[in-house]
Design a protein around this motif. Structure first.
Motif, mmCIF file in Angstrom:
data_model
loop_
_atom_site.group_PDB
_atom_site.id
_atom_site.type_symbol
_atom_site.label_atom_id
_atom_site.label_comp_id
_atom_site.label_asym_id
_atom_site.label_seq_id
_atom_site.Cartn_x
_atom_site.Cartn_y
_atom_site.Cartn_z
ATOM 1 N N ALA A 1 -11.605 5.891 0.444
ATOM 2 C CA ALA A 1 -10.661 5.171 1.313
ATOM 3 C C ALA A 1 -11.346 4.643 2.561
ATOM 4 O O ALA A 1 -10.999 3.572 3.071
ATOM 5 N N ALA B 1 -6.629 0.572 -5.126
ATOM 6 C CA ALA B 1 -5.905 1.852 -5.113
ATOM 7 C C ALA B 1 -5.489 2.272 -6.518
ATOM 8 O O ALA B 1 -4.851 3.302 -6.691
ATOM 9 N N ALA C 1 -5.966 1.221 -0.092
ATOM 10 C CA ALA C 1 -5.302 -0.048 -0.419
ATOM 11 C C ALA C 1 -5.355 -1.021 0.766
ATOM 12 O O ALA C 1 -5.753 -2.182 0.610
ATOM 13 N N THR D 1 1.127 4.141 -2.857
ATOM 14 C CA THR D 1 0.931 5.555 -2.484
ATOM 15 C C THR D 1 2.081 6.416 -2.998
ATOM 16 O O THR D 1 1.869 7.490 -3.570
ATOM 17 N N VAL E 1 -4.933 7.275 -0.356
ATOM 18 C CA VAL E 1 -4.465 6.170 -1.210
ATOM 19 C C VAL E 1 -4.023 4.982 -0.338
ATOM 20 O O VAL E 1 -4.371 3.826 -0.600
ATOM 21 N N ALA F 1 0.847 -1.205 0.000
ATOM 22 C CA ALA F 1 0.000 0.000 0.000
ATOM 23 C C ALA F 1 0.881 1.255 0.000
ATOM 24 O O ALA F 1 0.597 2.227 -0.711
#
Lengths: 569, 64
Positions: free
Chosen positions: A146, A125, A102, A30, A98, A26
């Motif tokens: 999110a 994401a 994820a 990002t 983000v 993740a």
């Protein structure tokens, strides 16, 4: 939802070890998406406006003459930027959106296979929805996106009677509710997933809590002078758009289809994109049965209903008869203007699609041997990036920080000393500044200057002009259209922005005193209008009360959640 | 034989996706401010040629 590898009963070290790859992937996603934000400054793109320190003005907390599209987001930004600079808030908000999208999607998938979780994390994401809403600058909506997997998870925990789930539902809904659309998505999710006739008290409590989070914008909508109806021209202008040969419904099926061509990654126009969408849909179809079996009875159906409503709202503008119904609604039903850009409601569908597709991949690889399964999973992990690589690096350079010219701070300081209405010229809701090359951004002056700033609220989409709702702006436009000088509009201050394609006729500025002349901004004072600060009306106080109530709900949930943890840290 | 073939085919597809992803990422990474501005300029010029409104003119929110 079911989380089999990192269950509550697992030892803490194992839980951390199991979660680490998910957080690492993740974080990598990002960084890949938001890498340009490592540079200093403010990324200003379409609706994404961050300023160094947003003033805590009444017009940002409770807009008196406009629809509450950024309530309570603006109020929260004004509060937070009193303590933290706006550039830091921008990075935390976008990075957090983000990253948490994820991780949330990865944790939501009911599976024991880490690779399947990673697949869901990357896929959620790296959706066209996230890309398009990022590139149109609607970061508040990204927070809702999110928050959604976390909210679904907390809601399912609550249905299962898990300890502390009620507080987690409220805490997960809170970031979503900073915009009206996010608040409605959160409320719809909670109503559909939590409501249980056999547990009426608990259901009413949680639905009431999330409804209270929506109270600020609902109250602001009730007290604004902008009325409740919107221009029906916006229905066609903001309807879902075709990205390629396959039409708008296929674009929506792939979670894309935002109305703006400029907010759509170029890769979405590729002719093979609909095939990737088809593959995703097939995988999701394969995984749907697995999801139904692994969730408590009835839960998958509720999720499907939520996703179905999301799809219907998104497609309404392009369905036969839908556009006509929507045009009628935005004129006659107060608040129905929210439905004009229906694609923004697609988030629950995106989540279900990703979760089902991840489970579909699991089912697919279960039939083949281990080495091949690994290769297939790696291929599927790369698929979203291969299909839409131009989300990376801030949409291939579209998101790039810039600095405000020094003029802006000087003008803000001069205006702060003498309160009064400010008119921003040239009249345009969006500006293309030479110091922010190649980008269009919502005029940041209303968020930069203390006081009520009047900017045009007419939205131009191609050749269509979608009228705004601000009655004061209508009056200003009428005065200027009659050829009267700007001083006749009754504003105390006039800010003229320079080096823009359109210019202000100097003749209209007669009778005004220039108090600051800079390369980008000139500030004029209107001597005919004395400085005055209008006291807030009862409506504004009602919005503050609603905001206070929403904050109390969040604080109560936070305290409850902390009390239930073995340690508060 | 069938297993080896499946492995080779899925490996080639994964490698292709990897190349596409890496190629796209490197293109996105090397997009400079100047390139973004040039792209906006070419979109503006294309709109003018087509007799449409310039999507990067200040009054236009976007183009469908």
């Amino acid at each position: 939802m079911v989380e089999q590898t990192t269950g509550v009963g697992a030892p803490p070290v194992r839980r951390v070890r199991d979660a680490l790859p998910l957080y690492a992937v993740a974080a990598a996603v990002t960084v890949l998406v938001l890498a340009p934000l490592a540079a200093p400054g403010y990324a200003l793109l379409y609706d994404m406006v961050f300023v160094p320190r947003q003033p805590l003005s009444w017009d940002l907390v409770a807009p008196a003459q406009t629809l509450p599209r950024a309530v309570p987001m603006d109020a929260l930004m004004s509060l937070v930027t009193q303590l933290v600079p706006g550039w830091a808030v921008q990075r935390v908000a976008l990075g957090g959106a983000v990253l948490l999208a994820a991780v949330g999607a990865g944790r939501l998938v009911p599976t024991e296979r880490l690779a399947v979780r990673l697949l869901a994390a990357v896929a959620y994401a790296w959706t066209p929805y996230l890309a398009e809403r990022l590139l149109i600058g609607q970061w508040g909506l990204l927070l809702a996106y999110a928050a959604l997997p976390w909210l679904v998870r907390a809601a399912l925990d609550l249905r299962a009677g898990r300890d502390g789930a009620l507080a987690r539902v409220v805490l997960a809904a809170a970031p979503a509710a900073i915009t009206p659309t996010g608040g409605l998505i959160a409320l719809g999710t909670v109503v559909l997933l939590v409501w249980d006739r056999t547990r009426l008290r608990r259901s009413a409590l949680v639905v009431g809590g999330v409804a209270l989070l929506n109270a600020p914008w609902v109250t602001a909508a009730l007290v604004t002078g902008a009325g409740g109806s919107s221009d029906p021209a916006g229905v066609a202008a903001f309807a879902a758009r075709s990205e390629n040969w396959a039409g708008p419904l296929v674009a929506l099926a792939g979670t894309g289809g935002v109305w703006s061509a400029q907010a759509t990654p170029s890769s979405r126009a590729a002719p093979l994109v609909p095939l990737a969408t088809l593959l995703l849909l097939i995988l999701a179809g394969v995984g749907a049965g697995l999801l139904r079996r692994r969730l408590p009875p009835g839960t998958a159906v509720r999720l499907a209903v939520l996703a179905g409503i999301a799809c219907l709202l998104a497609a309404l503008g392009v369905l036969p008869g839908g556009a006509a119904a929507l045009r009628w609604a935005v004129v006659h039903l107060p608040g129905a203007g929210l439905l004009r850009d229906g694609q923004k409601f697609l988030a629950p569908y995106a989540l279900l699609l990703v979760v089902c597709a991840a489970l579909g991949a699991e089912r697919l690889v279960a039939r083949i041997d281990r080495e091949v399964a690994g290769v297939v999973l790696v291929g599927l992990l790369l698929l979203p990036v291969a299909v839409m690589p131009d989300l990376a690096f801030g949409g291939a350079g579209r998101l790039r920080p810039v600095s405000y010219p020094a003029d802006w701070q000087v003008v803000a300081e001069r205006v702060a000393g003498e309160p009064g209405e400010i008119l921003a010229l040239p009249l345009s809701a969006y500006q293309a500044y030479p110091w922010n090359p190649g980008r269009v951004v919502l005029d940041p002056l209303p968020r930069y200057l203390p006081g009520t700033v009047l900017t045009d609220d007419t939205l131009r989409v191609g050749d269509v002009a979608v009228a705004g709702e601000n009655p004061r702006l209508r009056e200003v436009r009428r005065v200027l259209a009659e050829g009267l000088p700007v001083s006749a509009t009754g504003v105390r201050w006039v800010v003229v922005q320079h080096q823009l394609p359109s210019e202000v006729d100097p003749a209209t500025l007669r009778d005004l005193e220039a108090v600051h002349e800079g390369p980008f901004l000139t500030l004029y004072r209107n001597p005919a209008v004395p400085p005055e600060s209008n006291p807030p009306g009862l409506g504004a106080w009602a919005v503050v009360m609603a905001l206070g109530a929403a904050l109390l709900v969040v604080m109560a949930a936070a305290i409850s959640a902390l009390h239930r943890r073995p340690t508060a840290w | 034989m069938r297993r080896a073939l499946t492995l080779v085919v899925s490996g080639m597809v994964a490698a292709l996706l990897g190349i596409l992803a890496l190629g796209g990422l490197s293109a996105a990474a090397t997009a400079t401010d100047k390139e973004a501005a040039n792209e906006a300029k070419s979109v503006s010029e294309a709109a003018k040629r087509a007799g449409k409104k310039d999507p990067y003119a200040p009054v236009v929110y976007g183009d469908r």
